[in-house]
Design an enzyme around this catalytic site. Structure first.
Site, PDB file in Angstrom:
ATOM      1  N   GLY A  53       0.186   1.470  -2.319  1.00 42.42           N
ATOM      2  CA  GLY A  53       0.847   0.324  -1.699  1.00 42.42           C
ATOM      3  C   GLY A  53       1.845   0.829  -0.678  1.00 42.42           C
ATOM      4  O   GLY A  53       2.360   1.944  -0.802  1.00 42.42           O
ATOM      5  N   THR A  54       2.104   0.016   0.318  1.00 42.27           N
ATOM      6  CA  THR A  54       2.979   0.506   1.382  1.00 42.27           C
ATOM      7  C   THR A  54       4.267  -0.294   1.492  1.00 42.27           C
ATOM      8  O   THR A  54       5.065  -0.280   0.575  1.00 42.27           O
ATOM      9  CB  THR A  54       2.224   0.567   2.721  1.00 42.27           C
ATOM     10  OG1 THR A  54       1.507  -0.670   2.913  1.00 42.27           O
ATOM     11  CG2 THR A  54       1.195   1.679   2.705  1.00 42.27           C
ATOM     12  N   THR A  55       4.512  -1.030   2.564  1.00 41.66           N
ATOM     13  CA  THR A  55       5.870  -1.423   2.936  1.00 41.66           C
ATOM     14  C   THR A  55       6.428  -2.617   2.156  1.00 41.66           C
ATOM     15  O   THR A  55       5.794  -3.672   2.063  1.00 41.66           O
ATOM     16  CB  THR A  55       5.903  -1.734   4.437  1.00 41.66           C
ATOM     17  OG1 THR A  55       5.275  -0.658   5.136  1.00 41.66           O
ATOM     18  CG2 THR A  55       7.318  -1.891   4.918  1.00 41.66           C
ATOM     19  N   ALA A 228      -0.859   1.991   7.787  1.00 43.15           N
ATOM     20  CA  ALA A 228      -0.976   1.704   6.359  1.00 43.15           C
ATOM     21  C   ALA A 228      -0.345   0.373   5.968  1.00 43.15           C
ATOM     22  O   ALA A 228      -0.501  -0.069   4.827  1.00 43.15           O
ATOM     23  CB  ALA A 228      -0.328   2.831   5.552  1.00 43.15           C
TER      24      ALA A 228
END
Length: 281
Positions: A53-55, A228
């Site tokens: 998972g990113t931001t 991403a």
């Protein structure tokens, strides 16, 4: 410690013995192998490829805090999932946004939710927001062995402090180090770009509506520069998860509310493609 369906129905002695109000302490004493950080990984060559998972971003405003996340999970240079859930309620007055190895992060959040619920049932009272932040720090620290093998979990924790009557944000590093952030915070691969957007847009007197718009704008800016991070996907109707925590408790914006904010950000960006402050002006 598992229940025996052929027995008289009595719980095992472990469940009936007085002890710590921490569920993690209970589990580590009676079945430590169930804790995520105690699992043994098979030997591997190189970095383990797993969905990440990113931001995640958070912003405070007078009366509460907003926590939001994009919907993209990546595995190397591949989009592993376009609509992953990254923001979860921890209890009535707090929430966690996950960045890092998705599977471990979701498992950690579920354990954290159980930890808070267990404490409340045993003690008959809720932990303070500071106490919740400390408990999450301990969980992250217990995952250090996994993090050293490339399976790091770095969440963002936010909530409404009933005692101080304001929203607060806590960020972490892979060792469990905890820092309280002032005003806004971001974590994940696109955090540097999201933080830059929030730095320019943040004010101390934001309304709730302006704060929700700000986090979507920050995620949009992060997606613009970080592959991403997933921006609002109008074609697939996939929009950021936006949650608000106030004295009334945790609330997740509906799909229609999130879509309306995302579309307003997109429309204003189309009008002024080089104007980073367009969304709030």
């Amino acid at each position: 410690m598992e229940a025996n369906t052929r027995s008289t129905g009595r719980l095992p002695a472990a469940f009936l013995t007085p002890g710590s109000s921490s569920f993690m302490d209970f589990l580590s004493e009676h079945q430590p192998e169930l804790l995520p950080g105690n699992r043994q990984l098979p030997p591997v060559q190189g970095v383990i490829e797993a969905p990440h998972g990113t931001t995640i971003v958070a912003v405070t405003f007078p009366g509460g805090v907003v926590l939001a996340g994009d919907r993209r999970a990546t595995m190397g240079n591949v989009i592993a999932q376009r609509d992953i859930e990254k923001v979860f309620p921890a209890d009535e007055y707090s929430a966690v946004g996950i960045a890092g190895t998705a599977g471990l992060a979701v498992e950690m959040v579920k354990l954290f939710q159980l930890e808070l619920e267990h404490f409340e049932k045993v003690e008959g009272a809720q932990l303070s927001l500071e106490g919740k932040a400390n408990r999450l720090s301990t969980m992250i620290r217990s995952n250090l062995g996994m993090a050293m093998q490339g399976l790091a979990v770095v969440p963002l924790f936010a909530g409404y402090d009933i005692d101080r009557e304001k929203g607060r944000i806590f960020s972490y590093d892979v060792t469990g180090g905890r820092s309280e952030e002032q005003g806004y915070a971001a974590t994940g691969s696109g955090s540097i770009f999201a933080r830059g957007a929030m730095k320019k847009l943040f004010r101390d007197d934001l309304s709730e509506a302006e704060a929700t718009t700000l986090v979507v704008q920050a995620l949009y800016d992060a997606a613009d520069d970080d592959s991403a991070t997933g921006g609002p996907d109008v074609a697939r109707r996939i929009y950021p998860i936006v949650t608000v925590i106030t004295e009334d408790g945790f609330r997740r914006l509906t799909e229609d509310e999130a879509a309306q904010i995302a579309r307003s950000v997109l429309e204003r960006r189309l009008e002024q493609p080089d104007g980073p402050r367009a969304a709030l002006l």
